[in-house]
Scaffold this active site. Structure first.
Site, PDB file in Angstrom:
ATOM      1  N   HIS A   1       0.823  -1.202   0.000  1.00 42.46           N
ATOM      2  CA  HIS A   1       0.000   0.000   0.000  1.00 42.46           C
ATOM      3  C   HIS A   1       0.864   1.262   0.000  1.00 42.46           C
ATOM      4  CE1 HIS A   1      -3.826  -2.125   1.722  1.00 42.46           C
ATOM      5  NE2 HIS A   1      -3.479  -2.567   0.521  1.00 42.46           N
TER       6      HIS A   1
ATOM      7  N   GLU B   1       0.842   3.975   1.794  1.00 37.50           N
ATOM      8  CA  GLU B   1       1.308   4.464   3.093  1.00 37.50           C
ATOM      9  C   GLU B   1       2.563   3.716   3.530  1.00 37.50           C
ATOM     10  OE1 GLU B   1      -1.686   3.306   2.131  1.00 37.50           O
ATOM     11  OE2 GLU B   1      -3.217   3.853   3.586  1.00 37.50           O
TER      12      GLU B   1
ATOM     13  N   CYS C   1      -5.754   1.198   5.766  1.00 39.08           N
ATOM     14  CA  CYS C   1      -6.249  -0.069   6.299  1.00 39.08           C
ATOM     15  C   CYS C   1      -5.605  -0.326   7.664  1.00 39.08           C
ATOM     16  CB  CYS C   1      -5.922  -1.215   5.331  1.00 39.08           C
ATOM     17  SG  CYS C   1      -4.160  -1.635   5.283  1.00 39.08           S
TER      18      CYS C   1
ATOM     19  N   CYS D   1      -1.716  -0.790   7.479  1.00 39.23           N
ATOM     20  CA  CYS D   1      -1.003   0.478   7.316  1.00 39.23           C
ATOM     21  C   CYS D   1      -1.106   1.337   8.579  1.00 39.23           C
ATOM     22  CB  CYS D   1      -1.520   1.231   6.091  1.00 39.23           C
ATOM     23  SG  CYS D   1      -1.015   0.447   4.533  1.00 39.23           S
TER      24      CYS D   1
END
Length: 161
Positions: free
Chosen positions: A79, A81, A105, A108
């Protein structure tokens, strides 16, 4: 008397713009997410977007969302992040701010908390009712990480490349 421009973009517009531009690097056909981490004095520390880890070919791994877990993207993508956190080559992210185009999420959120990021500015929260985002907000609240939704200004910015 100053003749300084008054129509310049705000810090939030600037950094969310960087996150959106970073998202455009993602090769994911469904969801492109970008992130930008900034210091407390408004210096860009790192950026990231969702995609496969270095050395994992965009052409050899699946981009689909359905089917056998080993034949879809979810076990393989990183992801935005987490990419932004891992891309940082400085000392510490303690006290920094994360601009991200989609609310983080739970996985993260763990990385955000562990990295010492104290504020998240997010654009979209379309998965707010999912267990992943509910857990994310629960952990962020417990850890004292503030988050707020980016306020759109409807300003149009055009970049010609």
């Amino acid at each position: 008397m100053s003749d300084k421009r008054t129509d310049y973009i705000s810090w939030d517009e600037y950094f969310m713009g960087i996150a959106r531009l970073s998202a455009m690097r993602s090769k994911d056909p469904n969801t492109q997410v970008g992130a930008c981490i900034v210091s407390s004095d408004n210096k860009i520390l790192s950026v990231g977007y969702n995609g496969f880890p270095k050395g994992c070919s965009d052409d050899e791994y699946p981009w689909c969302r359905e089917g056998d877990p080993l034949d879809n993207k979810y076990f393989y993508t990183t992801h935005s992040e987490l990419n932004a956190i891992l891309n940082f080559r400085g000392g510490s992210l303690e006290g920094s701010k994360l601009y991200v185009t989609l609310f983080p999420c739970n996985e993260c959120a763990k990385a955000v908390i562990q990295a010492g990021i104290k504020t998240i500015v997010y654009d979209d929260d379309k998965y707010s009712a999912t267990p992943s985002v509910i857990a994310s907000k629960r952990m962020l609240d417990s850890a004292g990480v503030q988050y707020y939704r980016y306020e759109h200004t409807d300003r149009k910015v055009e970049i010609v490349l």
